[in-house]
Motif scaffolding. Structure first.
Motif, PDB file in Angstrom:
ATOM      1  N   UNK A 112      10.483  46.257  13.660  1.00 33.89           N
ATOM      2  CA  UNK A 112      10.739  46.275  15.072  1.00 33.89           C
ATOM      3  C   UNK A 112      11.345  44.591  15.347  1.00 33.89           C
ATOM      4  N   UNK A 113      12.192  44.506  16.175  1.00 39.34           N
ATOM      5  CA  UNK A 113      12.656  43.348  16.697  1.00 39.34           C
ATOM      6  C   UNK A 113      12.002  43.083  18.281  1.00 39.34           C
ATOM      7  N   UNK A 114      11.197  42.001  18.145  1.00 42.79           N
ATOM      8  CA  UNK A 114      10.564  41.868  19.632  1.00 42.79           C
ATOM      9  C   UNK A 114      10.882  40.417  20.130  1.00 42.79           C
ATOM     10  N   UNK A 115      11.182  40.567  21.681  1.00 43.61           N
ATOM     11  CA  UNK A 115      11.412  39.301  22.234  1.00 43.61           C
ATOM     12  C   UNK A 115      10.213  38.421  22.064  1.00 43.61           C
ATOM     13  N   UNK A 116      10.473  37.147  21.660  1.00 47.06           N
ATOM     14  CA  UNK A 116       9.249  36.261  21.457  1.00 47.06           C
ATOM     15  C   UNK A 116       8.325  35.825  22.662  1.00 47.06           C
ATOM     16  N   UNK A 117       9.307  35.861  23.854  1.00 42.13           N
ATOM     17  CA  UNK A 117       8.684  35.585  25.059  1.00 42.13           C
ATOM     18  C   UNK A 117       7.952  36.579  25.896  1.00 42.13           C
ATOM     19  N   UNK A 118       8.488  37.707  25.754  1.00 42.51           N
ATOM     20  CA  UNK A 118       7.728  38.918  26.380  1.00 42.51           C
ATOM     21  C   UNK A 118       7.282  39.640  25.801  1.00 42.51           C
ATOM     22  N   UNK A 127      22.795  36.855  16.336  1.00 41.23           N
ATOM     23  CA  UNK A 127      21.558  36.057  16.154  1.00 41.23           C
ATOM     24  C   UNK A 127      21.607  35.354  14.869  1.00 41.23           C
ATOM     25  N   UNK A 128      20.983  34.106  14.871  1.00 44.06           N
ATOM     26  CA  UNK A 128      20.809  33.342  13.804  1.00 44.06           C
ATOM     27  C   UNK A 128      19.295  33.053  13.243  1.00 44.06           C
ATOM     28  N   UNK A 129      19.081  32.827  12.069  1.00 49.08           N
ATOM     29  CA  UNK A 129      17.856  32.619  11.740  1.00 49.08           C
ATOM     30  C   UNK A 129      17.244  31.297  12.070  1.00 49.08           C
ATOM     31  N   UNK A 130      16.156  31.386  12.756  1.00 46.67           N
ATOM     32  CA  UNK A 130      15.389  30.199  13.461  1.00 46.67           C
ATOM     33  C   UNK A 130      14.186  29.748  12.666  1.00 46.67           C
ATOM     34  N   UNK A 131      14.009  30.212  11.373  1.00 43.62           N
ATOM     35  CA  UNK A 131      12.832  29.983  10.786  1.00 43.62           C
ATOM     36  C   UNK A 131      11.730  31.151  10.740  1.00 43.62           C
ATOM     37  N   UNK A 132      11.097  31.182   9.563  1.00 40.34           N
ATOM     38  CA  UNK A 132       9.983  32.393   9.494  1.00 40.34           C
ATOM     39  C   UNK A 132      10.691  33.609   9.756  1.00 40.34           C
ATOM     40  N   UNK A 133      10.285  34.672  10.545  1.00 40.83           N
ATOM     41  CA  UNK A 133      10.622  35.703  10.917  1.00 40.83           C
ATOM     42  C   UNK A 133      11.527  35.759  12.175  1.00 40.83           C
ATOM     43  N   UNK A 134      11.635  34.545  12.802  1.00 37.06           N
ATOM     44  CA  UNK A 134      12.330  34.371  14.263  1.00 37.06           C
ATOM     45  C   UNK A 134      13.907  34.279  14.048  1.00 37.06           C
ATOM     46  N   UNK A 135      14.414  34.898  14.845  1.00 38.92           N
ATOM     47  CA  UNK A 135      15.900  34.777  15.107  1.00 38.92           C
ATOM     48  C   UNK A 135      16.106  34.252  16.635  1.00 38.92           C
ATOM     49  N   UNK A 136      17.394  33.541  16.944  1.00 42.20           N
ATOM     50  CA  UNK A 136      17.699  33.131  17.923  1.00 42.20           C
ATOM     51  C   UNK A 136      19.062  33.468  18.455  1.00 42.20           C
ATOM     52  N   UNK A 137      19.403  33.843  19.611  1.00 46.13           N
ATOM     53  CA  UNK A 137      20.782  34.143  20.341  1.00 46.13           C
ATOM     54  C   UNK A 137      21.612  32.872  19.744  1.00 46.13           C
ATOM     55  N   UNK A 138      22.741  33.088  19.029  1.00 45.88           N
ATOM     56  CA  UNK A 138      23.855  31.737  18.729  1.00 45.88           C
ATOM     57  C   UNK A 138      24.863  32.265  19.652  1.00 45.88           C
ATOM     58  N   UNK A 139      25.135  30.969  20.507  1.00 45.27           N
ATOM     59  CA  UNK A 139      26.435  31.241  21.334  1.00 45.27           C
ATOM     60  C   UNK A 139      27.095  29.789  21.249  1.00 45.27           C
ATOM     61  N   UNK A 140      28.122  29.895  20.502  1.00 46.62           N
ATOM     62  CA  UNK A 140      29.175  28.636  19.885  1.00 46.62           C
ATOM     63  C   UNK A 140      29.657  27.828  21.254  1.00 46.62           C
ATOM     64  N   UNK A 141      29.862  28.848  22.417  1.00 50.28           N
ATOM     65  CA  UNK A 141      30.566  28.271  23.805  1.00 50.28           C
ATOM     66  C   UNK A 141      29.464  27.485  24.296  1.00 50.28           C
ATOM     67  N   UNK A 142      28.216  27.753  24.259  1.00 48.12           N
ATOM     68  CA  UNK A 142      27.227  26.899  25.006  1.00 48.12           C
ATOM     69  C   UNK A 142      27.040  25.553  24.287  1.00 48.12           C
ATOM     70  N   UNK A 143      27.254  25.632  23.039  1.00 46.20           N
ATOM     71  CA  UNK A 143      26.815  24.330  22.354  1.00 46.20           C
ATOM     72  C   UNK A 143      28.127  23.746  22.060  1.00 46.20           C
TER      73      UNK A 143
END
Length: 82
Positions: free
Chosen positions: A22-28, A57-73
């Motif tokens: 499963x992929x679960x939202x880490x916040x909710x 999504x890009x790997x953020x460490x461990x089993x976590x991934x975050x949404x990557x938006x190059x236009x935001x950064x």
């Protein structure tokens, strides 16, 4: 759940007593996506990783991934913009 939310972080979680992932939202803690189509845990894990890459999504460490938006950064180093 809209997987295109800015700042969305998900974690890969093996499904108890099954071969799924499963992929679960880490916040909710909501399930974003579930991969249970294959009886092999590794195949479901690979399918989840492909889904993550396809949805930005890009790997953020461990089993976590975050949404990557190059236009935001402002980082377009991974794009093919000219």
């Amino acid at each position: 759940m809209n997987a295109h939310n800015e700042g969305l972080r998900v974690t890969l979680i093996p499904v108890d007593n099954q071969a799924g992932t499963q992929l679960r939202n880490t916040s909710t803690n909501e399930i974003v996506e579930e991969f249970i189509n294959n009886e092999n845990q590794q195949e479901n894990l690979k399918a989840a990783q492909v889904w993550l890459a396809e949805h930005g999504f890009v790997h953020a460490g461990g089993s976590d991934y975050r949404k990557y938006d190059p236009l935001m950064t402002g980082d377009t180093s991974f794009s093919n913009y000219e």
